[in-house]
Design a protein around this motif. Structure first.
Motif, PDB file in Angstrom:
ATOM      1  N   THR A  46     142.945 -66.525  22.623  1.00  0.00           N
ATOM      2  CA  THR A  46     141.844 -67.488  22.681  1.00  0.00           C
ATOM      3  C   THR A  46     140.577 -66.829  23.195  1.00  0.00           C
ATOM      4  O   THR A  46     139.472 -67.116  22.708  1.00  0.00           O
ATOM      5  N   THR A  47     140.699 -65.930  24.159  1.00  0.00           N
ATOM      6  CA  THR A  47     139.527 -65.212  24.664  1.00  0.00           C
ATOM      7  C   THR A  47     138.876 -64.404  23.553  1.00  0.00           C
ATOM      8  O   THR A  47     137.637 -64.387  23.417  1.00  0.00           O
ATOM      9  N   LEU A  48     139.682 -63.750  22.735  1.00  0.00           N
ATOM     10  CA  LEU A  48     139.157 -62.993  21.602  1.00  0.00           C
ATOM     11  C   LEU A  48     138.406 -63.915  20.645  1.00  0.00           C
ATOM     12  O   LEU A  48     137.289 -63.595  20.203  1.00  0.00           O
ATOM     13  N   LEU A  49     138.997 -65.053  20.328  1.00  0.00           N
ATOM     14  CA  LEU A  49     138.366 -65.994  19.406  1.00  0.00           C
ATOM     15  C   LEU A  49     137.035 -66.511  19.966  1.00  0.00           C
ATOM     16  O   LEU A  49     136.027 -66.585  19.258  1.00  0.00           O
ATOM     17  N   LYS A  50     137.025 -66.855  21.251  1.00  0.00           N
ATOM     18  CA  LYS A  50     135.811 -67.366  21.869  1.00  0.00           C
ATOM     19  C   LYS A  50     134.723 -66.299  21.940  1.00  0.00           C
ATOM     20  O   LYS A  50     133.526 -66.614  21.848  1.00  0.00           O
ATOM     21  N   ALA A  51     135.131 -65.048  22.093  1.00  0.00           N
ATOM     22  CA  ALA A  51     134.145 -63.968  22.092  1.00  0.00           C
ATOM     23  C   ALA A  51     133.481 -63.851  20.718  1.00  0.00           C
ATOM     24  O   ALA A  51     132.252 -63.728  20.616  1.00  0.00           O
ATOM     25  N   GLY A  54     130.996 -66.385  20.238  1.00  0.00           N
ATOM     26  CA  GLY A  54     129.835 -66.279  21.114  1.00  0.00           C
ATOM     27  C   GLY A  54     129.866 -67.259  22.263  1.00  0.00           C
ATOM     28  O   GLY A  54     128.840 -67.531  22.879  1.00  0.00           O
ATOM     29  N   LEU A  55     131.060 -67.765  22.578  1.00  0.00           N
ATOM     30  CA  LEU A  55     131.196 -68.775  23.630  1.00  0.00           C
ATOM     31  C   LEU A  55     131.489 -68.168  24.989  1.00  0.00           C
ATOM     32  O   LEU A  55     131.337 -68.854  26.011  1.00  0.00           O
ATOM     33  N   VAL A  56     131.942 -66.919  25.035  1.00  0.00           N
ATOM     34  CA  VAL A  56     132.173 -66.243  26.315  1.00  0.00           C
ATOM     35  C   VAL A  56     131.595 -64.833  26.223  1.00  0.00           C
ATOM     36  O   VAL A  56     131.634 -64.204  25.150  1.00  0.00           O
ATOM     37  N   VAL A  70     126.823 -60.118  17.784  1.00  0.00           N
ATOM     38  CA  VAL A  70     127.013 -61.466  18.315  1.00  0.00           C
ATOM     39  C   VAL A  70     126.420 -61.511  19.715  1.00  0.00           C
ATOM     40  O   VAL A  70     126.803 -60.735  20.592  1.00  0.00           O
ATOM     41  N   ARG A  71     125.464 -62.435  19.918  1.00  0.00           N
ATOM     42  CA  ARG A  71     124.840 -62.621  21.225  1.00  0.00           C
ATOM     43  C   ARG A  71     125.092 -64.014  21.783  1.00  0.00           C
ATOM     44  O   ARG A  71     124.731 -64.312  22.913  1.00  0.00           O
ATOM     45  N   GLY A  72     125.696 -64.867  20.983  1.00  0.00           N
ATOM     46  CA  GLY A  72     125.965 -66.242  21.379  1.00  0.00           C
ATOM     47  C   GLY A  72     126.414 -67.015  20.155  1.00  0.00           C
ATOM     48  O   GLY A  72     126.618 -66.435  19.084  1.00  0.00           O
TER      49      GLY A  72
END
Length: 264
Positions: A46-51, A54-56, A70-72
């Motif tokens: 999930t951390t990979l997906l959120k990265a 651009g969410l984390v 990706v900046r956000g």
């Protein structure tokens, strides 16, 4: 399409210690590919997906989408979560059209596009219903329609069918495949199910136990289109061979990280 190089991410635990979630992750995802991501619980899927969404933020490495860093969050990427994340006070129509409204799309155009996608996910007649009036499977259909409404190039899905019963899950799998075959976004789909990873994916990315790394990438040669009956695909020899291989790898990972003296 998506290029990840040397990605590393750590968190600070409640006791002040540093917990490495991801380390040295390198991954390429092709345009229009349906990539599934599988791994032990807590491996950083999930951390990979959120990265990528651009969410984390992350500590090391780079993520590029079509060559742009990706900046956000961006309009080229949409996310579907397990918990539906619908606006409880908004109708199905307004939920599906929400992202379009945020992008300044006029009411007539956004409602036309929303109604078309509502029909695509089989919810015609439910446009005026609130999320609380829908089943879990129906709510997830709304979430998928909302994600597709903004016409993303990348669809990021975090265990989207994990909260529904097995029958609904199978129907949603077939529906998602049908939508993907029609619109062909690039999909990164996180799941804890070996069966789901194989039935949906062009390739299965297997992540190691924390800190998450890419342990293996397994091609899936099952024929497409698959939307007609994923259950029939589950009876094939290739499906059985790939799922058996993935289970052997996952079981070995669990054994490697089992505390000394723990029961097998």
């Amino acid at each position: 399409m998506i290029k990840i190089r040397g990605l590393g991410k750590s968190f600070t635990g409640q006791d002040g210690s540093t917990v490495a979630a991801l380390r040295d992750v390198d991954l390429d995802v092709g345009a229009h590919e349906f990539l599934t991501v599988l791994g032990p619980s807590g491996c950083g899927k999930t951390t990979l997906l959120k990265a990528v969404a651009g969410l984390v933020p992350w500590d090391d490495g780079d993520i590029l989408v079509d060559g742009a860093p990706v900046r956000g969050p961006g309009p080229d990427r949409s996310v579907v979560f397990q918990d539906f994340a619908l606006l409880p006070w908004a109708t199905v129509l307004d939920n599906v059209a929400f992202g379009l409204r945020m992008r300044g799309v006029g009411r007539a155009e956004r409602e036309e596009r929303a109604r078309s996608l509502i029909a695509t996910v089989g919810l015609t007649g439910f446009e005026s219903k609130l999320p609380g009036e829908l089943s879990g499977g129906m709510q997830q259909r709304v979430g998928i329609a909302r994600a597709l409404a903004v016409r993303p190039r990348v669809l990021l899905m975090d265990e989207p069918f994990g909260a529904v019963d097995e029958q609904t899950r199978r129907l949603l799998q077939e529906e998602l495949l049908s939508i993907w075959e029609e619109h062909r976004p690039t999909v990164v789909f996180v799941t804890h199910s070996m069966e789901e990873a194989v039935l949906l994916g062009d390739r299965v990315v297997l992540m190691s136990a924390r800190p998450g790394r890419i342990a293996d990438i397994v091609p899936v040669g099952l024929p497409r289109p698959r939307a007609g009956d994923v259950g029939a695909l589950g009876k094939s020899g290739e499906y059985a061979e790939i799922t058996a291989y993935l289970w052997d790898r996952l079981r070995a990972m669990h054994a490697e990280h089992r505390p000394a003296g723990a029961a097998s």
